[in-house]
Enzyme design. Sequence first.
Site, PDB file in Angstrom:
ATOM      1  N   ASP A   8       2.831  -6.122  -1.019  1.00 36.24           N
ATOM      2  CA  ASP A   8       2.599  -4.931  -0.205  1.00 36.24           C
ATOM      3  C   ASP A   8       2.394  -5.345   1.256  1.00 36.24           C
ATOM      4  OD1 ASP A   8       2.139  -2.193   0.215  1.00 36.24           O
ATOM      5  OD2 ASP A   8      -0.028  -2.386  -0.088  1.00 36.24           O
ATOM      6  N   HIS A  65       4.049   5.542   1.303  1.00 34.70           N
ATOM      7  CA  HIS A  65       2.753   4.858   1.429  1.00 34.70           C
ATOM      8  C   HIS A  65       1.679   5.906   1.704  1.00 34.70           C
ATOM      9  CE1 HIS A  65       3.775   0.446   1.877  1.00 34.70           C
ATOM     10  NE2 HIS A  65       4.940   1.019   1.669  1.00 34.70           N
ATOM     11  N   SER A 101      -2.544   8.352  -1.672  1.00 34.83           N
ATOM     12  CA  SER A 101      -3.729   8.695  -2.469  1.00 34.83           C
ATOM     13  C   SER A 101      -4.137  10.143  -2.223  1.00 34.83           C
ATOM     14  CB  SER A 101      -4.908   7.773  -2.103  1.00 34.83           C
ATOM     15  OG  SER A 101      -4.792   6.532  -2.766  1.00 34.83           O
ATOM     16  N   ASN A 137       2.606   4.837  -3.373  1.00 25.77           N
ATOM     17  CA  ASN A 137       1.588   3.790  -3.236  1.00 25.77           C
ATOM     18  C   ASN A 137       0.168   4.343  -3.302  1.00 25.77           C
ATOM     19  OD1 ASN A 137       3.713   2.091  -2.752  1.00 25.77           O
ATOM     20  ND2 ASN A 137       2.907   1.273  -0.830  1.00 25.77           N
TER      21      ASN A 137
HETATM   22  P1  13P Z   1      -3.634   4.855   0.219  1.00 26.27           P
HETATM   23  O1  13P Z   1      -4.590   4.366   1.268  1.00 26.27           O
HETATM   24  O2  13P Z   1      -3.334   6.308   0.411  1.00 26.27           O
HETATM   25  O3  13P Z   1      -4.076   4.558  -1.162  1.00 26.27           O
HETATM   26  O4  13P Z   1      -2.240   4.079   0.450  1.00 26.27           O
HETATM   27  C1  13P Z   1      -2.036   2.810  -0.109  1.00 26.27           C
HETATM   28  C2  13P Z   1      -0.799   2.152   0.397  1.00 26.27           C
HETATM   29  O5  13P Z   1       0.033   2.730   1.060  1.00 26.27           O
HETATM   30  C3  13P Z   1      -0.619   0.740   0.039  1.00 26.27           C
HETATM   31  O6  13P Z   1       0.493   0.176   0.670  1.00 26.27           O
HETATM   32  O1  G3H Z   2      -1.712  -0.137   2.602  1.00 24.82           O
HETATM   33  C1  G3H Z   2      -2.576  -0.979   2.401  1.00 24.82           C
HETATM   34  C2  G3H Z   2      -3.249  -1.157   1.119  1.00 24.82           C
HETATM   35  O2  G3H Z   2      -4.205  -0.143   0.917  1.00 24.82           O
HETATM   36  C3  G3H Z   2      -3.828  -2.531   1.045  1.00 24.82           C
HETATM   37  O3  G3H Z   2      -4.964  -2.631   1.812  1.00 24.82           O
HETATM   38  O4  G3H Z   2      -4.611  -4.647   3.224  1.00 24.82           O
HETATM   39  O5  G3H Z   2      -6.927  -3.779   2.747  1.00 24.82           O
HETATM   40  O6  G3H Z   2      -5.574  -4.902   0.926  1.00 24.82           O
HETATM   41  P1  G3H Z   2      -5.559  -4.095   2.202  1.00 24.82           P
HETATM   42 ZN    ZN Z   3       0.893   0.976   2.617  1.00 19.03          ZN
END
Ligand code: 13P
Ligand code: G3H
Ligand code: ZN
Length: 310
Positions: free
Chosen positions: A83, A212, A215, A255
């Site tokens: 990711d 992305h 949530s 995501n």
């Molecule tokens: P959220 O913060 O909405 O869960 O998005 C996660 C994401 O895009 C990870 O790449």
């Molecule tokens: O889009 C990002 C994801 O939520 C991952 O977050 O970089 O804090 O692990 P992180």
């Molecule tokens: Zn993301």
Amino acid sequence: MPLVSTKEMFQKAYEGKYAIGAFNVNNMEIIQGIVQAAQETKSPLILQVSAGARKYANSIYLKKLVEAALLDAPELDIALHLDHGDTFELCKAVIDDGFTSVMIDGSHLPFEENIALTKQVVDYAHAKGVTVEGELGRLAGVEDAVNVSAEDATYTDPDQAKEFVDRTGVDSLAIAIGTSHGAYKFTGEPKLDIDRLKRIQQLLPGFPIVLHGASSVIPEFVEMNNQYGGEIPGARGVPEELIREATKWGVCKVNIDSDIRLAMTGVIRKAFHDDPGNFDPRKYLGPARTAVYEMVKHKIENVVGSAGKL
Ligand code: 13P
Ligand code: G3H
Ligand code: ZN
């Protein structure tokens, strides 16, 4: 079963007008909760690892935990995805380590530089049978590696998206249509630019789009956090019906990270509140794992629509 590619997953999802949930993993309980949900719903699955996750857990531990999941759930199709990869070197490292999919996020770069970096990753990845997700347009929000203010966020231009895909050869594209990372996605009425998504789909028929920042920031868990000592006032996510709508127009990967964080933290806060004498990690990480399982099962069945698609 070995890890699978996202190629066939996305093709089936596109045709069936559903999406695959891509869930961020950082530890054993998160992986177990997600995998149990996929098993019970007979759903294909993408487990994704960020640079921050690799730093936190050590990439070897995460890789071995995912391998354990494959042994534990041999009937599942699981893709392992990087990711927000930000450099060629990071993408190369995880490809060499057996990941079946990588994201190269050059969305902060000027268009031509984003193309050049993405193409470099595509050339390396495709030679090894690994699929690549690019990103065009900028989401607002905060994650470990990226912090984009609302003023710096820009929606994806459909014509540029077409040119980007044609010139880089990416297998999927993350676009900006109003979602953002983290728990504070909207101050007013939540809205996605579905018309923009439709224009992108028209220009790129059959091509998988990635959302992305998808949530829902589930109110039940926000309230649980706030009730038991947390302070996340005004947190707001993407309503489930907007995600369902997006899956009808080419969005094949959704995501989700913040919902996992909120569910685990809310349940752990409650566990500490309900039993101040509890100092056994299994007695708060266990309920947190159950919360991840239930939340992911709900997403698979009611939001992304991948239940029964194995
Ligand atoms: P959220 O913060 O909405 O869960 O998005 C996660 C994401 O895009 C990870 O790449
Ligand atoms: O889009 C990002 C994801 O939520 C991952 O977050 O970089 O804090 O692990 P992180
Ligand atoms: Zn993301």
